[in-house]
Design an enzyme around this catalytic site. Structure first.
Site, PDB file in Angstrom:
ATOM      1  N   ALA A   1       0.696  -1.329   0.372  1.00 14.75           N
ATOM      2  CA  ALA A   1      -0.126  -0.032   0.008  1.00 14.75           C
ATOM      3  C   ALA A   1       0.785   1.544   0.032  1.00 14.75           C
ATOM      4  O   ALA A   1       1.703   1.144   0.617  1.00 14.75           O
ATOM      5  CB  ALA A   1      -0.761   0.055   1.136  1.00 14.75           C
ATOM      6  N   ASP A   2       0.172   2.562  -0.670  1.00 16.42           N
ATOM      7  CA  ASP A   2       1.143   3.609  -0.445  1.00 16.42           C
ATOM      8  C   ASP A   2       0.221   4.286   0.287  1.00 16.42           C
ATOM      9  O   ASP A   2      -0.438   3.753   0.767  1.00 16.42           O
ATOM     10  CB  ASP A   2       1.302   4.251  -2.018  1.00 16.42           C
ATOM     11  CG  ASP A   2      -0.073   4.548  -2.327  1.00 16.42           C
ATOM     12  OD1 ASP A   2      -0.817   4.731  -1.767  1.00 16.42           O
ATOM     13  OD2 ASP A   2      -0.060   4.727  -3.710  1.00 16.42           O
TER      14      ASP A   2
END
Lengths: 78, 245
Positions: free
Chosen positions: A35-36
């Site tokens: 995930a960013d």
């Protein structure tokens, strides 16, 4: 496996496009699941929607792993 | 080509010349439009001139509580928000050395802080729906400056930086963030110019005429449409060639 765990896992799998068995208690959204920071915000928004709760910003920041999310939402919906 | 059927838009400053033209242009492409502003009567007049579905959501943008409520109100009224037009703006011109704190603060509040609050509120739902169009009306003076408009120019340049930063963040979610920078547009304000002033301005404009609000509005309809989905962080300059950036 609790119902909350199932629902959280489903959201994580859908949003981050990862295998369900990778979503373990200690799995970090950013470090392990790819995930960013924007994905992280979107996950929190999805949790809010799914569980009908409001997750304040400081709480959102403390939700780093799948386990954190399940623990928070278990408490929030208790 | 720039079909907006089923799209829901919020236009601030919708009773003004450019704002009302944008509202009409979006409605003409099929969008449902919420008109915001402070002058109720003027907003009603604009709504009457639009055949599509419109709503009037009065809001004083200097009141932050009211600003915070505007986007949720628009979303509740229309069942979502796809297009936000940050059009409302004000000037309070003064020479830099004479500029009062209030003149600075008032212009920043309306022109920059309110768009920040509205955009922050709007982008959340847009990200969820994987579609959104944020369009802010800036000005050529944000790039080239203008004597007497230190405050105004700062806000327009500020909107540009804000929009570009946001454009980065949300591009992968189908949300675009763009600007339209009008030059001299025919309005109640330019009607008051005397012949000499008019002439001086025209010398700077290769097109040799003032622009029209409809020419600005057409850009908004384009940027709001699916056709402009690959344009983000961009400024469309609508200035008759006055400044070619």
């Amino acid at each position: 496996m609790s119902d909350i765990e199932d629902r959280v896992r489903k959201i994580v799998v859908e949003h981050l496009n990862v295998e369900a068995d990778k979503v373990t208690e200690k799995a970090s959204f950013m470090d392990d699941l790819g995930a960013d920071s924007l994905d992280q915000v979107e996950l929190v928004m999805a949790f809010e929607e799914e569980f009908g709760v409001e997750i304040p910003d400081d709480a959102a920041e403390s939700i780093q792993t799948f386990g954190d999310a399940v623990a928070f939402l278990t408490k929030a919906t208790a | 080509m720039f079909d907006l059927t089923g799209k829901k838009a919020l236009v601030t400053g919708a009773s003004g010349g450019i704002g009302s033209a944008i509202a009409k242009a979006l409605a003409a492409q099929g969008a449902e439009v919420a008109l915001s502003g402070t002058r109720m009567g003027a907003l009603e007049d604009v709504a009457k001139g639009i055949s599509g579905k419109t709503h009037i959501l009065p809001c004083n943008l200097s009141d932050l509580d009211a600003v915070e409520r505007l986007v949720p109100d628009a979303e509740a009224t229309m069942g979502g928000l796809d297009i936000l037009i940050n059009n409302a703006g004000m000037t309070r011109d003064n020479l830099f050395m004479r500029m009062k704190d209030e003149e600075w603060d008032d212009v920043l509040k309306i022109n920059l802080t309110a768009p920040f609050h509205l955009t922050r509120a709007a982008v959340k739902g847009m990200m969820k729906r994987r579609f959104g169009r944020i369009i802010s009306i800036t000005s050529v003076v944000g790039v080239v400056g203008n004597p007497g408009q230190g405050n105004y120019a700062a806000t327009k340049a500020g909107l540009g930086g804000m929009s570009k930063a946001l454009a980065y963040e949300v591009a992968s979610r189908g949300v675009t963030v763009n600007m339209i920078a009008p030059g001299f547009i025919a309005s109640a304000m330019t009607d008051e110019l005397n012949e000499k002033q008019h002439e001086t301005i025209m010398q700077k404009v290769p097109a040799g005429r003032l622009g029209t609000a409809d020419e600005v509005a057409a850009c908004a309809a384009f940027l709001a449409s699916d056709a402009a989905g690959y344009i983000t962080g961009h400024t469309l300059n609508v200035n008759g060639g006055m400044v070619m950036l």
